[in-house]
Design a protein around this motif. Sequence first.
Motif, mmCIF file in Angstrom:
data_model
loop_
_atom_site.group_PDB
_atom_site.id
_atom_site.type_symbol
_atom_site.label_atom_id
_atom_site.label_comp_id
_atom_site.label_asym_id
_atom_site.label_seq_id
_atom_site.Cartn_x
_atom_site.Cartn_y
_atom_site.Cartn_z
ATOM 1 N N GLU A 45 0.524 -1.547 0.154
ATOM 2 C CA GLU A 45 -0.340 0.487 -0.205
ATOM 3 C C GLU A 45 0.675 1.234 -0.386
ATOM 4 O O GLU A 45 1.472 0.957 0.258
ATOM 5 N N THR A 47 1.870 3.941 1.390
ATOM 6 C CA THR A 47 1.086 4.196 2.604
ATOM 7 C C THR A 47 3.134 5.536 3.322
ATOM 8 O O THR A 47 3.706 4.152 2.613
ATOM 9 N N TRP A 77 1.831 8.854 -2.774
ATOM 10 C CA TRP A 77 0.457 8.761 -2.585
ATOM 11 C C TRP A 77 0.200 8.968 -1.023
ATOM 12 O O TRP A 77 -0.850 8.866 -0.945
ATOM 13 N N GLN A 80 -1.357 12.534 -1.268
ATOM 14 C CA GLN A 80 -2.415 12.416 -2.227
ATOM 15 C C GLN A 80 -3.913 11.830 -1.094
ATOM 16 O O GLN A 80 -4.459 12.457 -1.770
ATOM 17 N N THR A 81 -3.441 10.639 -0.998
ATOM 18 C CA THR A 81 -4.424 9.640 -0.351
ATOM 19 C C THR A 81 -5.405 10.113 0.271
ATOM 20 O O THR A 81 -6.636 11.040 1.182
ATOM 21 N N LYS A 82 -4.161 11.242 1.894
ATOM 22 C CA LYS A 82 -4.937 12.431 2.563
ATOM 23 C C LYS A 82 -5.904 13.930 2.254
ATOM 24 O O LYS A 82 -6.294 13.512 2.672
ATOM 25 N N TYR A 84 -6.836 13.898 -0.911
ATOM 26 C CA TYR A 84 -8.185 13.507 -1.394
ATOM 27 C C TYR A 84 -9.403 12.708 -0.365
ATOM 28 O O TYR A 84 -10.405 13.793 -0.812
ATOM 29 N N THR A 120 -12.508 10.222 -0.686
ATOM 30 C CA THR A 120 -12.483 9.814 -0.574
ATOM 31 C C THR A 120 -12.658 8.877 0.841
ATOM 32 O O THR A 120 -12.245 9.161 1.849
ATOM 33 N N GLN A 123 -7.692 3.732 0.659
ATOM 34 C CA GLN A 123 -6.444 3.330 0.345
ATOM 35 C C GLN A 123 -6.829 2.701 -1.213
ATOM 36 O O GLN A 123 -6.502 1.428 -1.140
ATOM 37 N N ILE A 150 -7.044 0.241 -7.353
ATOM 38 C CA ILE A 150 -7.403 1.283 -6.811
ATOM 39 C C ILE A 150 -9.244 1.154 -6.097
ATOM 40 O O ILE A 150 -9.850 1.911 -5.510
ATOM 41 N N TRP A 153 -10.510 1.632 -3.023
ATOM 42 C CA TRP A 153 -10.434 3.408 -3.031
ATOM 43 C C TRP A 153 -11.781 4.088 -3.063
ATOM 44 O O TRP A 153 -11.986 4.004 -4.630
#
Length: 198
Positions: A45, A47, A77, A80-82, A84, A120, A123, A150, A153
């Motif tokens: 992942e 993270t 990433w 970016q995940t955080k 979104y 979102t 993840q 994804i 996610w």
Amino acid sequence: MHTRSTSRLVRRSPKNITLALFLAGSAALSLTACSGSGDHKTDSEPTPSRHTTSPSASTDPQAEAKQEILGTYREFWAAQTKAYAQANVSGTDLKKYATADALSRAEGDILSLQRAGVVTEGQPKSSPQVTALALQKKLPAATITDCLDISGWRQVEKKTGKDVPRNNALTRYVTVVSAEKWGKQWMILKVDPQQRSC
């Protein structure tokens, strides 16, 4: 910022914003795209992770650089995940790891999420590999090839928590990423999703 790309995203309705286009700011990847091998494992992942350089890797500049690049990519990433997940870049490290087209497109997508009232959850999963490395250049450069998954996610309406449909977009696809080393820090410059599954 690439205003053309951003303005195109802003006009999309919540149902038309798909996770597959977050990286590219382009149309959703179609299921009719040509398929690759379907047994590619995506178990890591994206993270935050701190990588320990082994004694053998520390004597090999290429191996050490690859570890640094993949570390930066995973941090990118995670940020970016955080971003979104909250539809906002505030409080994230996105600008620390992304610049140029990669940052501009991410910021455009975040603006689209804000206007659509969408965030979102979950993840993505990632299996990145450094597939090209040029340490001898004035600005060392690298290419990362990733199989981005994804499927875990998803987008939800911020107020109701209701899932936003994917509109038949690919959920596992190849992504080609460009990076450069600026001083001591590798930076993600461009993220280019390919219209093929992995």
